[in-house]
Design an enzyme around this catalytic site. Structure first.
Site, PDB file in Angstrom:
ATOM      1  CB  SER A 672      -0.953  -0.037   1.197  1.00 58.94           C
ATOM      2  OG  SER A 672      -1.971   0.910   1.054  1.00 58.94           O
ATOM      3  CG  ASP A 763      -6.619  -3.172  -3.558  1.00 62.08           C
ATOM      4  OD1 ASP A 763      -7.408  -2.543  -2.842  1.00 62.08           O
ATOM      5  OD2 ASP A 763      -5.385  -3.054  -3.488  1.00 62.08           O
ATOM      6  CG  HIS A 795      -5.378  -2.730   0.137  1.00 63.75           C
ATOM      7  ND1 HIS A 795      -4.738  -2.277  -0.997  1.00 63.75           N
ATOM      8  CD2 HIS A 795      -4.796  -2.080   1.184  1.00 63.75           C
ATOM      9  CE1 HIS A 795      -3.819  -1.389  -0.663  1.00 63.75           C
ATOM     10  NE2 HIS A 795      -3.835  -1.254   0.650  1.00 63.75           N
TER      11      HIS A 795
END
Length: 803
Positions: A672, A763, A795
């Protein structure tokens, strides 16, 4: 190999709430092609004999020399994975003050089945006058197969087990257990409500004090929508199975984004455990999403809950935005009547007509209020606030604590008195309380004085246990002051604490804490190690853990600007994990996501598995992380891609200059925002890293802003606090140019580091297109690149991990 890789993926994707960055390098070292360009550059171990295995039947890109190494890795991984993890705990007192009993939830990953198994362990606690304690554990755990939530009643005499429906045709089951039998099983049809919210922001299951009613949060029942078939409109009452119906029913409805996209609006319900009747709490508008419900003291308004508004505080963009990990969504406390109360007992207001209950907003002047808890005497309603996050726009920030003086007559008329208990800490003094960073509270967090609350919080790179006097506002650190280990409270036993402690090189261990009354020092606690019910790990794992050490290093800020506030000039931290020969070992830089989160010093099996194979780890908690005060955190928005990148390179230089690592063999991993940093670093420092791995990385903000469930995040992190004011669904060309310039893709022409990408096709936070675009651009430029896409993952890459 398929089974091994599936097991590796499951074990590591589930290792921490924000998806540990370490699983990225694990995949880098385990994928078929990766050893040819990653392990050759980073690993110091020789290859296995190539003649030991034939090449036939091996996946493309794999040579026979890898098979022995993978087999060894798989065996070691299984050793780490089978070590149980401690979850929640509950303690139940008795009339004998020296005896109590406890229940502990435990989980264990099943590597080959690719899921987690959950268990309950029971124990009797015996205390002596000399402040010693013994735990007598039950010989066998009880498996909680198919159970979504376990909620004991306040007395511990009853136990609620929630079994959410597995399909649209099955009911949700609420099982009420007594000491020796199943007392009632309530089947709730899908027409009443959907699955219970058993975890996450909206989770809320609460027994009333009389243990006759249970309030909880569940999906609202399906809303009626028109359906059409080849003959036109489908008549009401006709089964969908009777028609070849069009399943795209009705208008689109906004969701709360990542992990909530298939969930209906959370609503409140109350179940009578004797009759089995379930009633919905009426009168909550569908523009509010309810959660975290608790029972109030005797009052016309029996229930207090949290509700999030659809508009998210953006008047120009009134819709739901992603809420997972996002504390910046406005929320408030509300009070409402128990739907089982007689109509005559309900407050008489204009809004209370027919089937509509009166709602009272308790925190009208605060932008955020959650985790409500009543003091034992019912005088205070205490809660946490993330108003710093809501007001600034940062997805997480330093918390504050507040309280409401609950009226003794239970009548909520006029304005309620809300006062501060713990304010937001802007710039902590060296070694002093850095502020509250609270991700949860015990259901009953009170010591016997009824004023002292016990909770866990981040403190720099550690997790600590705090005591907070809600009357005076005094905050004290309960866990050991001189320890770099992380500590978390599990449960309270009157005035004593059941806790768990661990470090990156030490397995979790339970402790029992007594307050030391024989010292002049305030809030001094003695901690006794509890005999563990778990078998010891294998000799190999024990030896590997013992051969490693860790330290929390303070890293001075490099050339701080005079424009920075004082708190942003304070040192940040990094955790360094090393073995006996660190100076000649390869090193992996580990970066957390967020960016406003933190990688604590607590045990992580993913990181343990990595350092057990001979790697040093440098885990960097750059400025902007939680646990260091609000000024340090707020210094990052507006400076992403520069300040955070510089902090990582400064930390790396720090250990290089002290001769702790081999500077020629350094890899970097992150997910991320950690992936954002990873891809920025290989572009801005192309000679520094010999390998990289990124999970669902933010590579191009210009592309992300139109597809993510949190477009406001892009504006805030690029523009700082001004980003909240200029957030729009239709950014101008100049704004998009600024997004591009802040993105890793703007440095892609300089990248030469071989890189692995791990992408979830479903995601919603950082859609797969972001990583794919960047990875394909690397391939176009001739950079050695590996892309692995998980078609059903979101995610965190944890789709198939069942809890």
């Amino acid at each position: 190999m398929v089974a091994i890789c599936s097991g590796i993926r499951a074990a590591y994707a589930s290792s921490c709430p924000v998806a540990s960055a370490a699983n990225l390098f694990l995949w880098a070292s385990s994928s078929a092609r990766a050893p040819t360009f990653l392990r050759r550059r980073v690993s110091r171990r020789p290859k296995a004999m190539a003649s030991a295995h034939p090449s036939q039947g091996l996946p493309s890109g794999m040579d026979p020399s890898m098979v022995d190494e993978y087999a060894s890795q798989s065996k070691l991984l299984q050793e780490f994975v089978k070590i149980p993890s401690i979850g929640k705990a509950w303690v139940f007192t008795s009339k004998d003050e020296n005896a109590s009993r406890a229940m502990v939830s435990v989980s264990q990953s099943d590597l080959l089945a690719n899921k987690k198994r959950s268990f309950l362990l029971n124990t009797h606690i015996s205390k002596s006058s000399s402040k010693s304690v013994s735990f007598q554990w039950s010989p066998f755990p009880v498996e909680m197969s198919g159970v979504s939530a376990v909620v004991p009643s306040p007395s511990g005499k009853k136990l609620l087990l929630v079994r959410n429906a597995e399909d649209d045709d099955s009911p949700t089951k609420l099982e009420i257990w007594g000491p020796c039998q199943l007392e009632n099983e309530i089947h709730v049809a899908r027409s009443v409500h959907g699955s219970l919210y058993a975890d996450g922001w909206f989770e809320g299951i609460s027994w009333n004090q009389e243990e006759t009613l249970i309030a909880y949060v569940a999906e609202e029942p399906p809303q009626p929508k028109p359906e059409f078939n080849d003959s036109g409109y489908k008549k009401e009452g006709s089964s969908q199975k009777d028609f070849r119906s069009w399943k795209g029913q009705g208008d689109i409805e906004d969701s709360w984004g990542e992990t909530y996209s298939n969930k209906r609006i959370p609503a409140l319900f109350v179940a009578n455990i004797s009759s089995g009747e379930v009633r919905a709490l009426k009168g909550i508008p569908r523009s509010l999403s309810a959660g975290q419900v608790i029972w109030a003291p005797s009052s016309s308004y029996s229930l207090v809950f949290v509700a999030w508004s659809d508009d998210n505080g953006f008047q120009e963009t009134p819709r739901k935005l992603g809420i997972k990990y996002c504390y910046n969504r406005p929320c408030a406390l509300y009070a409402a009547a128990d739907p089982f109360k007689e109509e005559a007992d309900k407050p008489s207001t204009d809004s209370n007509k027919g089937d509509t209950a009166a709602l009272v907003k308790l925190t009208a002047d605060l932008s955020s209020a959650f985790f409500p808890r009543f003091s034992p005497d019912g005088k205070y309603l205490v809660f946490i606030s993330a108003k710093s996050a809501v007001d600034s726009g940062a997805h997480n920030a330093t918390n504050s604590m507040h309280k409401i003086d609950w009226p003794t007559d239970g009548k909520l008329e006029g304005s309620l008195s809300v006062s501060d208990v713990v304010p937001t800490v802007m710039s902590p003094q060296d070694g002093c309380f850095p502020g509250m960073y609270c991700s949860g509270l015990l259901r009953f967090p009170w010591l016997s004085d009824g004023r002292t609350m016990i909770l866990s919080s981040a403190w720099g790179s550690k997790e600590v246990i705090l005591s907070i006097n809600v009357a005076s506002g005094e905050v004290s650190r309960v866990s050991p002051q001189d320890s770099d280990y992380s500590w978390n409270v599990l449960a309270l036993d009157n005035n004593n604490i059941l806790a768990v402690s661990s470090s990156l090189v030490t397995l979790p261990q339970m402790y029992y804490g007594f307050e030391d009354s024989h010292t002049d020092k305030p809030c001094q606690w003695d901690w006794q190690e509890i005999s563990s019910p778990f078998p010891k790990p294998s000799d190999k794992v024990s030896s590997l853990l013992a051969d490693h050490k860790f330290s929390v290093i303070k890293i001075p800020v490099s050339n701080p600007s005079d424009k920075l506030p004082d708190g942003a000039k304070l040192p940040f931290e990094a955790i360094f994990v090393s073995g006996k020969d660190s100076a000649s070992s390869p090193t992996i830089v580990v970066l957390h996501g967020g960016p406003h989160s933190v990688y604590p010093s607590s045990y992580s099996r993913s990181l343990a598995f990595l350092y057990a194979q001979g790697y040093n780890l440098l885990v960097v908690n750059y400025r902007g992380s939680l646990g260091f005060g609000e000024e340090a955190l707020q210094s990052l928005p507006g400076n992403i891609g520069s300040q955070d990148v510089n902090d990582v390179l400064t930390a790396l230089d720090f250990v290089k200059k002290r001769g702790l690592i081999d500077a020629s063999r350094v890899a970097v991993v992150g997910g991320s925002h950690g992936g954002f940093l990873t891809t920025h670093l290989i572009g801005q420092a192309p000679e520094t890293f010999v390998a990289a791995a990124a999970r669902n990385p933010v590579c191009n903000l210009q592309l992300m802003v139109g597809t993510t469930d949190i477009p406001d995040w892009c504006f805030l992190e690029v523009y700082g606090k001004e980003g909240k004011n200029c957030f729009t669904e239709s950014p101008l060309a100049d704004t998009l140019t600024q997004f591009y310039q802040k993105s890793p893709i703007s440095h892609i022409s300089k990248v030469k580091t071989p890189t692995l990408f791990l992408l979830g096709a479903k995601d919603l936070r950082v859609p797969v297109s972001n990583g794919l675009q960047y990875a394909r651009a690397l391939k176009e430029r001739g950079v050695d690149t590996k892309i692995i896409v998980f078609p059903e993952d979101i995610h965190g890459l944890d789709k198939f991990v069942q809890t």
